[in-house]
Design a protein around this motif. Sequence first.
Motif, PDB file in Angstrom:
ATOM      1  N   LEU A   1     -21.561   7.051  12.678  1.00 53.37           N
ATOM      2  CA  LEU A   1     -21.617   7.882  11.438  1.00 53.37           C
ATOM      3  C   LEU A   1     -21.277   9.470  12.076  1.00 53.37           C
ATOM      4  N   ARG A   2     -21.615   9.817  13.216  1.00 57.11           N
ATOM      5  CA  ARG A   2     -21.268  11.178  13.864  1.00 57.11           C
ATOM      6  C   ARG A   2     -19.707  11.069  13.976  1.00 57.11           C
ATOM      7  N   ARG A   3     -18.987  10.055  14.793  1.00 55.06           N
ATOM      8  CA  ARG A   3     -17.956  10.200  15.073  1.00 55.06           C
ATOM      9  C   ARG A   3     -16.832  10.008  13.683  1.00 55.06           C
ATOM     10  N   TYR A   4     -17.277   9.189  12.773  1.00 55.99           N
ATOM     11  CA  TYR A   4     -16.378   9.076  11.497  1.00 55.99           C
ATOM     12  C   TYR A   4     -16.867   9.762  10.141  1.00 55.99           C
ATOM     13  N   SER A   5     -17.736  10.840  10.509  1.00 51.97           N
ATOM     14  CA  SER A   5     -18.260  11.410   9.374  1.00 51.97           C
ATOM     15  C   SER A   5     -17.149  12.425   8.588  1.00 51.97           C
ATOM     16  N   PRO A   6     -16.187  12.812   9.215  1.00 55.26           N
ATOM     17  CA  PRO A   6     -15.048  13.306   8.265  1.00 55.26           C
ATOM     18  C   PRO A   6     -14.275  12.588   7.583  1.00 55.26           C
ATOM     19  N   TYR A   7     -14.218  11.245   7.979  1.00 58.35           N
ATOM     20  CA  TYR A   7     -13.584  10.414   7.117  1.00 58.35           C
ATOM     21  C   TYR A   7     -14.399   9.577   6.051  1.00 58.35           C
ATOM     22  N   ILE A   8     -15.489   9.928   6.192  1.00 58.04           N
ATOM     23  CA  ILE A   8     -16.609   9.232   5.073  1.00 58.04           C
ATOM     24  C   ILE A   8     -16.875  10.398   4.271  1.00 58.04           C
ATOM     25  N   THR A   9     -16.990  11.603   4.746  1.00 58.13           N
ATOM     26  CA  THR A   9     -17.360  12.748   3.665  1.00 58.13           C
ATOM     27  C   THR A   9     -16.207  13.332   2.786  1.00 58.13           C
ATOM     28  N   LEU A  10     -14.715  13.506   3.453  1.00 59.24           N
ATOM     29  CA  LEU A  10     -13.749  13.841   2.563  1.00 59.24           C
ATOM     30  C   LEU A  10     -13.648  13.065   1.374  1.00 59.24           C
ATOM     31  N   PRO A  11     -13.518  11.834   1.420  1.00 55.93           N
ATOM     32  CA  PRO A  11     -13.418  11.131   0.329  1.00 55.93           C
ATOM     33  C   PRO A  11     -14.380  11.183  -0.981  1.00 55.93           C
ATOM     34  N   PHE A  12     -15.620  11.273  -0.402  1.00 57.18           N
ATOM     35  CA  PHE A  12     -16.788  11.235  -1.093  1.00 57.18           C
ATOM     36  C   PHE A  12     -16.678  12.627  -1.983  1.00 57.18           C
ATOM     37  N   ALA A  13     -16.457  13.776  -1.045  1.00 56.87           N
ATOM     38  CA  ALA A  13     -16.372  15.046  -1.666  1.00 56.87           C
ATOM     39  C   ALA A  13     -15.301  15.252  -2.567  1.00 56.87           C
ATOM     40  N   ALA A  14     -14.183  14.604  -2.537  1.00 57.14           N
ATOM     41  CA  ALA A  14     -13.076  14.483  -3.167  1.00 57.14           C
ATOM     42  C   ALA A  14     -13.352  13.827  -4.640  1.00 57.14           C
ATOM     43  N   CYS A  15     -14.092  12.680  -4.540  1.00 56.93           N
ATOM     44  CA  CYS A  15     -14.488  12.012  -5.976  1.00 56.93           C
ATOM     45  C   CYS A  15     -15.633  12.905  -6.653  1.00 56.93           C
ATOM     46  N   VAL A  16     -16.391  13.474  -5.960  1.00 52.47           N
ATOM     47  CA  VAL A  16     -17.412  14.370  -6.656  1.00 52.47           C
ATOM     48  C   VAL A  16     -16.908  15.681  -7.353  1.00 52.47           C
ATOM     49  N   GLY A  17     -15.735  16.281  -6.449  1.00 53.93           N
ATOM     50  CA  GLY A  17     -15.126  17.325  -7.183  1.00 53.93           C
ATOM     51  C   GLY A  17     -14.139  17.292  -8.359  1.00 53.93           C
ATOM     52  N   PHE A  18     -13.687  15.680  -8.096  1.00 54.93           N
ATOM     53  CA  PHE A  18     -12.469  15.392  -9.344  1.00 54.93           C
ATOM     54  C   PHE A  18     -13.583  15.057 -10.491  1.00 54.93           C
ATOM     55  N   ILE A  19     -14.562  14.259 -10.497  1.00 54.30           N
ATOM     56  CA  ILE A  19     -15.510  14.007 -11.581  1.00 54.30           C
ATOM     57  C   ILE A  19     -16.074  15.176 -12.126  1.00 54.30           C
ATOM     58  N   GLY A  20     -16.357  16.253 -11.346  1.00 56.77           N
ATOM     59  CA  GLY A  20     -17.092  17.398 -11.732  1.00 56.77           C
ATOM     60  C   GLY A  20     -16.256  18.338 -12.386  1.00 56.77           C
ATOM     61  N   TYR A  21     -15.077  18.365 -11.946  1.00 57.53           N
ATOM     62  CA  TYR A  21     -13.901  19.363 -12.526  1.00 57.53           C
ATOM     63  C   TYR A  21     -13.715  18.766 -14.003  1.00 57.53           C
ATOM     64  N   HIS A  22     -13.532  17.620 -13.943  1.00 60.88           N
ATOM     65  CA  HIS A  22     -13.036  16.878 -15.442  1.00 60.88           C
ATOM     66  C   HIS A  22     -14.194  16.808 -16.520  1.00 60.88           C
ATOM     67  N   LEU A  23     -15.545  16.726 -15.897  1.00 61.79           N
ATOM     68  CA  LEU A  23     -16.724  17.030 -16.675  1.00 61.79           C
ATOM     69  C   LEU A  23     -16.962  18.084 -17.360  1.00 61.79           C
TER      70      LEU A  23
END
Length: 80
Positions: free
Chosen positions: A9-31
């Motif tokens: 998780l420590r090694r691949y955290s940027p690859y996990i958090t970036l898509p998650f943050a993009a999805c949350v931002g996309f949903i929040g923007y449209h909401l």
Amino acid sequence: MWPIVLGVLRRYSPYITLPFAACVGFIGYHLEGYISDRYTPGTAPIKQQREERLLANLDSHVTKKKHNPLEVNLSPSLTS
């Protein structure tokens, strides 16, 4: 087992958090766009507002004898 999972998780955290943050931002923007009203009423052009302000100022100078700038923003403690 946990040290291995945490290391991965420590090694691949940027690859996990970036898509998650993009999805949350996309949903929040449209909401937010769906819920809030973003309409901003139009205003008169700046040039027209300036001309109206200058005309109003000119009218006030014509009606008054003399304009003292210190009387406009006089502190309440200095009025007496």
